[in-house]
Design an enzyme around this catalytic site. Structure first.
Site, PDB file in Angstrom:
ATOM      1  N   ARG A 180       0.775  -1.095   0.034  1.00 14.30           N
ATOM      2  CA  ARG A 180       0.067   0.014   0.104  1.00 14.30           C
ATOM      3  C   ARG A 180       1.067   1.313  -0.015  1.00 14.30           C
ATOM      4  O   ARG A 180       0.708   2.164  -0.781  1.00 14.30           O
ATOM      5  CB  ARG A 180      -0.864   0.145   1.241  1.00 14.30           C
ATOM      6  N   HIS A 220       2.921   5.932  -2.555  1.00 17.96           N
ATOM      7  CA  HIS A 220       4.350   6.954  -2.795  1.00 17.96           C
ATOM      8  C   HIS A 220       5.016   6.751  -4.186  1.00 17.96           C
ATOM      9  O   HIS A 220       5.783   7.658  -4.471  1.00 17.96           O
ATOM     10  CB  HIS A 220       5.244   6.869  -1.466  1.00 17.96           C
TER      11      HIS A 220
END
Length: 116
Positions: free
Chosen positions: A76, A81
């Site tokens: 995740r 990111h």
């Protein structure tokens, strides 16, 4: 961040994993290269699975050692990111190879939904 009932987060993980697997039924890996909606949907579903996993208290995570918690949560974080560097080969592998066993494990954990 408010912690919810772990059962709710377990259910979120299950439902979104099932949806991701359903989305690739009848598809090939190369479809990810040409179907932007498919790759965006799969990335988002995996983000949700990871966020739901992160919301499950550590005590509940320890009770489920067959679930790769750190990998799911780490994925995740990597997707959020590193949104500009998603490897579609890895994405495909996760959805086609890693999610089915996760679904099987979660299906045992998640209590059936009550009907009114």
């Amino acid at each position: 961040m408010t912690r919810r009932d772990p059962d709710h987060s377990f259910r979120d993980m299950l439902v979104h994993a099932q949806e991701a697997v359903a989305l690739v039924q009848g598809k090939q890996r190369t479809d990810l290269d040409h179907d932007r909606l498919l790759n965006l949907a799969l990335v988002r579903l995996l983000e949700i699975i990871g966020e739901a996993a992160n919301r499950i208290p550590k005590e509940s995570q320890v009770e489920q050692p067959d679930i790769p918690w750190m990998q799911i949560i780490g994925l995740r974080n990597r997707l959020i990111h590193g949104y500009d560097a998603v490897d579609f080969d890895i994405l495909w592998q996760i959805v086609t190879e890693d999610l089915p066993p996760l679904i099987a494990t979660l299906a045992v954990i998640v209590p059936p939904e009550e009907t009114d």
